[in-house]
Design a protein around this motif. Structure first.
Motif, PDB file in Angstrom:
ATOM      1  N   TYR A  65      11.606  27.799  -0.565  1.00 26.16           N
ATOM      2  CA  TYR A  65      10.281  28.174  -1.087  1.00 26.16           C
ATOM      3  C   TYR A  65       9.195  28.151  -0.020  1.00 26.16           C
ATOM      4  O   TYR A  65       8.173  28.825  -0.132  1.00 26.16           O
ATOM      5  N   MET A  66       9.417  27.397   1.035  1.00 25.47           N
ATOM      6  CA  MET A  66       8.420  27.258   2.096  1.00 25.47           C
ATOM      7  C   MET A  66       8.214  28.537   2.899  1.00 25.47           C
ATOM      8  O   MET A  66       7.115  28.817   3.365  1.00 25.47           O
ATOM      9  N   PHE A  67       9.255  29.333   3.071  1.00 27.87           N
ATOM     10  CA  PHE A  67       9.269  30.347   4.114  1.00 27.87           C
ATOM     11  C   PHE A  67       8.281  31.492   3.913  1.00 27.87           C
ATOM     12  O   PHE A  67       7.729  32.017   4.876  1.00 27.87           O
ATOM     13  N   LEU A  68       8.056  31.910   2.690  1.00 24.58           N
ATOM     14  CA  LEU A  68       7.147  33.038   2.454  1.00 24.58           C
ATOM     15  C   LEU A  68       5.783  32.616   1.925  1.00 24.58           C
ATOM     16  O   LEU A  68       4.975  33.464   1.564  1.00 24.58           O
ATOM     17  N   GLN A  69       5.523  31.323   1.908  1.00 25.48           N
ATOM     18  CA  GLN A  69       4.246  30.859   1.387  1.00 25.48           C
ATOM     19  C   GLN A  69       3.070  31.390   2.210  1.00 25.48           C
ATOM     20  O   GLN A  69       2.156  32.012   1.673  1.00 25.48           O
ATOM     21  N   ILE A  70       3.087  31.157   3.501  1.00 28.66           N
ATOM     22  CA  ILE A  70       1.983  31.599   4.355  1.00 28.66           C
ATOM     23  C   ILE A  70       1.984  33.121   4.523  1.00 28.66           C
ATOM     24  O   ILE A  70       0.940  33.755   4.318  1.00 28.66           O
ATOM     25  N   PRO A  71       3.125  33.749   4.859  1.00 30.85           N
ATOM     26  CA  PRO A  71       3.129  35.214   4.934  1.00 30.85           C
ATOM     27  C   PRO A  71       2.747  35.863   3.600  1.00 30.85           C
ATOM     28  O   PRO A  71       2.027  36.868   3.572  1.00 30.85           O
TER      29      PRO A  71
END
Length: 425
Positions: A65-71
């Protein structure tokens, strides 16, 4: 066209935007949480999973879940949240169907991880949409209404999930709900637009009101930043203590919320000794009370503008309620009633919490900052289920729940260190 201040502004934004975001998030929440019924309904035995691995399978979603949070937050704020979410619907629906065909432990962990990756950008993207549609005097209520989606998801899908698991098989739980998720595109595309300017269904009066009000709020925020000589620098934001403090607080809240949510069917089954259909029906009661709590906290958060207090209060009450439920575990129905009452506070913290982000960070960075906070804050959503499974394996379920209580009270304590302006001062 100008809007007369005495004129009643139409409210189509509440009819289109809020229901569409709620329906969307009901489906995402369902697809990440249905594993809790699969675990309680035979998947653990079929795949030979220990309690610790079952907790890992439930929680590993939040590592991905972390990977696309900022993008995801950046794309939503600077490109198109609507298009971004459309592609994620296809991804998470397909992966949920695939979850119904796993036969090995590693396959389950891989699919759950990838599901987390795909869903990761949805939450910050929705927050951007809400921020683009609701001014400051409405955003707390808009957030609270959107947050009901997680409670509604449990109310709507828990009985269905319990019934499917009991009468068919846990595999059909994933296959059926994944197909329903893919059909969501037919609702999402016609109802949502990124900003009021693009909405053809919006009246001129409501459009003018939203565009002028939101523009003025952004200009005022920029002026305040300039007066304080604050520049939009991501390097400085990453060193901002308030961001890391918010991440810690959010972590504590998610440890409690998802630690309880993902083990709720197992807890209720253990307490009541009933079948999965009845477990599904009983499990909706804490989520019904959680909707009431969302509106109460959202209302008073907006009325007082004391965002800090109404972030801490749900954490304290959630922790104390969970602790009381363990004290009465020998009396199953008293313990269950306490869990139902505690439901008032299970979901209510984020509605006030997220209103603090625009108060503490400059415009233009809000989407990415929300994504960053949600990404690292949601590590708690991994820690909670895994921690309960791990501690339960060694010391029993009661001690697993105690760990959640400690995390919730720690989160409430940390709010003391937030700036005074988050308390309306």
């Amino acid at each position: 066209m100008s809007v007369d201040k005495g004129m009643k502004i139409p409210n189509k934004r509440w009819i289109y935007i809020i229901p569409a975001t709620i329906i969307l998030y009901i489906m995402t929440f369902m697809d990440r949480m249905n594993i809790s019924f699969a675990i309680a309904g035979g998947m653990r035995e079929d795949l030979g999973l220990s309690m610790t691995i079952a907790g890992l399978a439930a929680g590993i979603f939040f590592v991905g879940y972390m990977f696309l949070q900022i993008p995801g937050g950046y794309i939503a704020e600077h490109k198109s949240a609507k298009k971004f979410i459309t592609f994620t619907i296809i991804g998470w629906g397909s992966l949920t169907v695939a979850n119904g065909f796993v036969t090995e432990e590693w396959q389950l962990l891989l699919v759950r991880f990838l599901l987390g990756v795909v869903e990761g950008g949805v939450y910050p993207a929705i927050l951007v949409i809400l921020g683009n549609w609701f001014p400051a005097n409405e955003i707390g209520r808009a957030n609270a209404m959107f947050m009901t989606s997680t409670s509604l998801a449990a109310i709507i899908t828990n009985p269905v999930s319990g019934w499917i698991v009991e009468h068919y098989h846990w595999q059909w739980l994933f296959i059926g709900e994944g197909i329903v998720s893919l059909l969501l595109i037919g609702i999402w595309l016609p109802l949502i637009e990124d900003t009021p300017e693009k909405a053809k269904w919006l009246s001129d009066a409501e459009k003018e009101y939203l565009v002028s009000t939101l523009k003025k709020e952004k200009e005022l925020a920029l002026e305040e930043m300039k007066k304080k000589h604050i520049k939009v620098s991501y390097k400085e934001l990453l060193c901002n203590k308030n961001m890391w403090l918010l991440i810690l607080i959010f972590n504590c809240g998610m440890i409690g919320a998802y630690g309880l949510n993902l083990w709720m069917p197992t807890i209720i089954k253990s307490l009541t000794k009933t079948g999965m259909t009845k477990v599904g029906l009983l499990s909706i009661l804490p989520y019904i009370t959680s909707i009431i709590g969302l509106y109460i906290i959202g209302y008073f958060s907006d009325k007082t503008r004391n965002r800090r207090f109404f972030t801490a209060l749900p954490l304290i009450c959630f922790g104390l309620g969970l602790w009381l439920s363990t004290l009465f575990s020998d009396n199953a129905w008293v313990s269950f009633i306490i869990i139902v009452v505690t439901g008032l506070f299970i979901k209510s913290m984020p509605s006030s919490f997220w209103t603090m982000v625009p108060m503490l960070f400059p415009p233009g960075s809000i989407g990415a900052i929300r994504g960053f906070i949600n990404a690292f804050g949601n590590l708690g959503s991994f820690v909670g289920p895994y921690m309960v499974g791990l501690i339960t394996s060694t010391y029993g379920l009661t001690y697993g729940l105690y760990s959640l209580v400690g995390a919730l009270l720690l989160g409430a304590f940390l709010t003391i260190f937030l700036p005074a302006k988050t308390a309306g001062k």
